[in-house]
Design a protein around this motif. Structure first.
Motif, PDB file in Angstrom:
ATOM      1  N   HIS A  80       0.928  -1.258  -0.112  1.00 43.01           N
ATOM      2  CA  HIS A  80       0.246   0.117   0.092  1.00 43.01           C
ATOM      3  C   HIS A  80       0.729   1.440   0.077  1.00 43.01           C
ATOM      4  CE1 HIS A  80      -3.129   2.597   1.046  1.00 43.01           C
ATOM      5  NE2 HIS A  80      -2.455   3.283   1.785  1.00 43.01           N
ATOM      6  N   GLU A  81       1.816   1.274   0.914  1.00 41.25           N
ATOM      7  CA  GLU A  81       2.614   2.406   1.003  1.00 41.25           C
ATOM      8  C   GLU A  81       3.530   2.680  -0.427  1.00 41.25           C
ATOM      9  OE1 GLU A  81       2.705   4.808   3.685  1.00 41.25           O
ATOM     10  OE2 GLU A  81       1.336   3.448   4.374  1.00 41.25           O
ATOM     11  N   ILE A  82       3.947   1.793  -1.050  1.00 35.65           N
ATOM     12  CA  ILE A  82       4.674   2.125  -2.307  1.00 35.65           C
ATOM     13  C   ILE A  82       3.550   2.302  -3.371  1.00 35.65           C
ATOM     14  CG2 ILE A  82       5.988   0.518  -4.332  1.00 35.65           C
ATOM     15  CD1 ILE A  82       7.195  -0.988  -1.749  1.00 35.65           C
ATOM     16  N   ARG A  83       2.559   1.754  -3.483  1.00 33.65           N
ATOM     17  CA  ARG A  83       1.417   1.945  -4.506  1.00 33.65           C
ATOM     18  C   ARG A  83       0.993   3.271  -4.375  1.00 33.65           C
ATOM     19  NH1 ARG A  83      -1.211  -3.537  -6.607  1.00 33.65           N
ATOM     20  NH2 ARG A  83       0.347  -4.741  -5.852  1.00 33.65           N
ATOM     21  N   THR A  84       0.649   3.950  -3.349  1.00 30.68           N
ATOM     22  CA  THR A  84       0.192   5.392  -3.147  1.00 30.68           C
ATOM     23  C   THR A  84       0.856   6.201  -3.825  1.00 30.68           C
ATOM     24  OG1 THR A  84      -0.935   4.643  -1.111  1.00 30.68           O
ATOM     25  CG2 THR A  84      -0.900   6.958  -1.578  1.00 30.68           C
ATOM     26  N   PRO A  85       2.478   6.325  -3.380  1.00 28.00           N
ATOM     27  CA  PRO A  85       3.115   7.581  -4.374  1.00 28.00           C
ATOM     28  C   PRO A  85       3.254   6.958  -5.813  1.00 28.00           C
ATOM     29  CG  PRO A  85       4.532   6.344  -2.653  1.00 28.00           C
ATOM     30  CD  PRO A  85       3.038   5.820  -2.505  1.00 28.00           C
ATOM     31  N   LEU A  86       3.314   5.763  -6.114  1.00 27.67           N
ATOM     32  CA  LEU A  86       3.768   5.411  -7.473  1.00 27.67           C
ATOM     33  C   LEU A  86       2.292   5.919  -8.194  1.00 27.67           C
ATOM     34  CD1 LEU A  86       5.507   4.237  -9.504  1.00 27.67           C
ATOM     35  CD2 LEU A  86       4.574   1.917  -8.748  1.00 27.67           C
ATOM     36  N   ASN A  87       0.945   5.663  -7.662  1.00 28.55           N
ATOM     37  CA  ASN A  87      -0.217   5.930  -8.366  1.00 28.55           C
ATOM     38  C   ASN A  87      -0.193   7.346  -8.515  1.00 28.55           C
ATOM     39  OD1 ASN A  87      -1.224   3.202  -8.747  1.00 28.55           O
ATOM     40  ND2 ASN A  87      -2.228   3.235  -7.070  1.00 28.55           N
ATOM     41  N   SER A  88       0.247   8.210  -7.637  1.00 30.14           N
ATOM     42  CA  SER A  88       0.242   9.800  -7.641  1.00 30.14           C
ATOM     43  C   SER A  88       1.310  10.174  -9.083  1.00 30.14           C
ATOM     44  CB  SER A  88       0.832  10.310  -6.492  1.00 30.14           C
ATOM     45  OG  SER A  88       0.820  11.703  -6.741  1.00 30.14           O
ATOM     46  N   ILE A  89       2.533   9.627  -9.035  1.00 28.84           N
ATOM     47  CA  ILE A  89       3.580   9.815  -9.942  1.00 28.84           C
ATOM     48  C   ILE A  89       2.902   9.575 -11.431  1.00 28.84           C
ATOM     49  CG2 ILE A  89       5.521   9.039 -10.924  1.00 28.84           C
ATOM     50  CD1 ILE A  89       6.633   8.644  -8.051  1.00 28.84           C
ATOM     51  N   LEU A  90       2.263   8.231 -11.461  1.00 29.48           N
ATOM     52  CA  LEU A  90       1.638   7.896 -13.009  1.00 29.48           C
ATOM     53  C   LEU A  90       0.594   8.888 -13.224  1.00 29.48           C
ATOM     54  CD1 LEU A  90       2.013   4.106 -12.552  1.00 29.48           C
ATOM     55  CD2 LEU A  90       3.473   5.699 -13.823  1.00 29.48           C
ATOM     56  N   GLY A  91      -0.388   9.123 -12.361  1.00 24.74           N
ATOM     57  CA  GLY A  91      -1.582   9.854 -12.500  1.00 24.74           C
ATOM     58  C   GLY A  91      -1.098  11.324 -12.930  1.00 24.74           C
ATOM     59  N   PHE A  92      -0.347  11.956 -12.211  1.00 29.19           N
ATOM     60  CA  PHE A  92      -0.195  13.339 -12.338  1.00 29.19           C
ATOM     61  C   PHE A  92       0.865  13.484 -13.421  1.00 29.19           C
ATOM     62  CE2 PHE A  92      -1.355  14.111  -8.045  1.00 29.19           C
ATOM     63  CZ  PHE A  92      -2.387  14.807  -8.153  1.00 29.19           C
ATOM     64  N   SER A  93       1.792  12.562 -13.854  1.00 22.72           N
ATOM     65  CA  SER A  93       2.510  12.521 -15.139  1.00 22.72           C
ATOM     66  C   SER A  93       1.788  12.411 -16.163  1.00 22.72           C
ATOM     67  CB  SER A  93       3.621  11.539 -15.161  1.00 22.72           C
ATOM     68  OG  SER A  93       3.071  10.361 -14.817  1.00 22.72           O
ATOM     69  N   ASP A  94       0.495  11.575 -16.090  1.00 20.90           N
ATOM     70  CA  ASP A  94      -0.346  11.402 -17.211  1.00 20.90           C
ATOM     71  C   ASP A  94      -1.296  12.815 -17.591  1.00 20.90           C
ATOM     72  OD1 ASP A  94      -1.672   9.926 -19.295  1.00 20.90           O
ATOM     73  OD2 ASP A  94      -3.434   9.696 -17.955  1.00 20.90           O
ATOM     74  N   LEU A  95      -1.471  13.444 -16.539  1.00 22.27           N
ATOM     75  CA  LEU A  95      -2.273  14.619 -16.563  1.00 22.27           C
ATOM     76  C   LEU A  95      -1.023  15.890 -17.268  1.00 22.27           C
ATOM     77  CD1 LEU A  95      -4.081  14.925 -13.249  1.00 22.27           C
ATOM     78  CD2 LEU A  95      -4.971  14.602 -15.699  1.00 22.27           C
ATOM     79  N   LEU A  96       0.084  15.713 -17.040  1.00 22.38           N
ATOM     80  CA  LEU A  96       0.855  16.886 -17.597  1.00 22.38           C
ATOM     81  C   LEU A  96       1.074  16.650 -19.101  1.00 22.38           C
ATOM     82  CD1 LEU A  96       4.224  16.880 -15.260  1.00 22.38           C
ATOM     83  CD2 LEU A  96       2.451  18.428 -15.620  1.00 22.38           C
ATOM     84  N   THR A  97       0.574  15.704 -19.596  1.00 24.01           N
ATOM     85  CA  THR A  97       0.537  15.515 -21.134  1.00 24.01           C
ATOM     86  C   THR A  97      -0.635  16.039 -21.737  1.00 24.01           C
ATOM     87  OG1 THR A  97      -0.848  13.496 -21.198  1.00 24.01           O
ATOM     88  CG2 THR A  97       1.618  13.361 -21.053  1.00 24.01           C
ATOM     89  N   ASP A  98      -1.724  16.728 -20.914  1.00 28.01           N
ATOM     90  CA  ASP A  98      -2.720  17.511 -21.387  1.00 28.01           C
ATOM     91  C   ASP A  98      -2.144  19.027 -21.809  1.00 28.01           C
ATOM     92  OD1 ASP A  98      -4.842  18.774 -21.946  1.00 28.01           O
ATOM     93  OD2 ASP A  98      -5.925  18.226 -19.927  1.00 28.01           O
ATOM     94  N   SER A  99      -2.303  19.347 -23.003  1.00 29.62           N
ATOM     95  CA  SER A  99      -1.821  20.328 -23.915  1.00 29.62           C
ATOM     96  C   SER A  99      -2.538  21.712 -23.407  1.00 29.62           C
ATOM     97  CB  SER A  99      -1.888  20.633 -25.472  1.00 29.62           C
ATOM     98  OG  SER A  99      -3.100  20.077 -25.705  1.00 29.62           O
ATOM     99  N   ASP A 100      -3.930  21.523 -22.642  1.00 26.97           N
ATOM    100  CA  ASP A 100      -4.898  22.598 -22.113  1.00 26.97           C
ATOM    101  C   ASP A 100      -4.335  23.230 -20.808  1.00 26.97           C
ATOM    102  OD1 ASP A 100      -6.021  22.581 -24.629  1.00 26.97           O
ATOM    103  OD2 ASP A 100      -7.551  21.314 -23.764  1.00 26.97           O
TER     104      ASP A 100
END
Length: 191
Positions: free
Chosen positions: A136-156
Motif C-alpha cells: 500500500h505504501e509503495i503503490r500510493t506514491p507510485l499511483n500519484s506519480i503515474l496519475g499526475f505525469s499522465d495529466l501533464l501531457t494534457d496541452s490545455d
C-alpha cells in the motif's frame, strides 16, 4: 535395564522395583516394597484414566500411555508407561508389571518445538502484514506519480497547474524513494 520396572500384586501393592526406578524416583526399596503404587500418584493423571487402566488390566489387556510421575522430593517427570497383567498357568491375573521410561527431555523438546512453531507462525503473520502495508505504501506514491505525469501531457493545462502537478510528482517520488530506502535498510538489518 534402561527402563524402570515395578511389579505389583493385583491390589497394586509393590513387590519389586529395579535399580533404575530407584535411581529415578529417589525412593529406596524399603520405602516402596509393600506400599500401594498410588504412593507415586502426582494428581496429574485423572481418576478416569486410573479407572481405564484398572479395567484394562483386569480384563487381561495391557495399557500404554504417557503421564507425569514424581520423585520422592516431589519433582515431576514425564514417563512413557506400559502396564501388563501377569497371568498364571490357569490364565488368572496374579501380578502387574509396570515398565516405564523417562521422557522428560522429549517432552521439553516437544514444548520447545511448539513454542518455536508458534513464534514462526507469528513472524509469518507479521511479515505478511508488513508486506501488505508496504504494498500500500509503495503503490500510493507510485499511483500519484503515474496519475499526475499522465495529466501533464494534457496541452490545455496552464503553467501554474503544470508546476503544481510537477511538485506533486516530485513529492511522491521523494516519498517513494524514502519508503524503498527504509525497506532496503530493514533487509540489510535482517541479513
Amino acid at each position: 535395564n534402561p527402563a524402570s520396572v515395578i511389579i505389583t500384586n493385583t491390589q497394586g501393592i509393590i513387590e519389586y522395583v529395579n535399580k533404575k526406578f530407584i535411581s529415578i524416583s529417589g525412593y529406596t526399596k524399603r520405602e516402596l516394597i509393600g506400599k500401594v503404587v498410588r504412593i507415586l500418584k502426582t494428581g496429574h493423571t485423572s481418576d478416569e484414566i486410573y479407572v481405564e487402566i484398572w479395567n484394562k488390566l483386569f480384563a487381561g489387556q495391557e495399557w500404554r500411555g504417557e503421564h507425569q510421575n514424581r520423585t520422592k522430593k516431589r519433582e515431576k517427570y514425564w514417563e512413557s508407561v506400559l502396564i501388563s497383567p501377569i497371568k498364571n498357568k490357569e490364565g488368572k491375573v496374579t501380578n502387574f508389571i509396570i515398565l516405564s521410561e523417562d521422557i522428560s527431555d522429549r517432552k521439553k523438546m516437544e514444548k520447545d518445538l511448539i513454542t518455536a512453531k508458534e513464534k514462526a507462525e507469528e513472524s509469518d503473520r507479521l511479515k505478511s502484514a508488513f508486506l501488505a502495508n508496504m504494498s500500500h505504501e509503495i503503490r500510493t506514491p507510485l499511483n500519484s506519480i503515474l496519475g499526475f505525469s499522465d495529466l501533464l501531457t494534457d496541452s490545455d493545462l496552464d503553467i501554474d497547474t503544470r508546476m503544481e502537478f510537477a511538485n506533486l510528482i516530485n513529492t511522491s517520488g521523494t516519498n517513494l524513494l524514502s519508503i524503498i530506502n527504509d525497506v532496503l535498510d530493514i533487509s540489510k538489518i535482517e541479513a
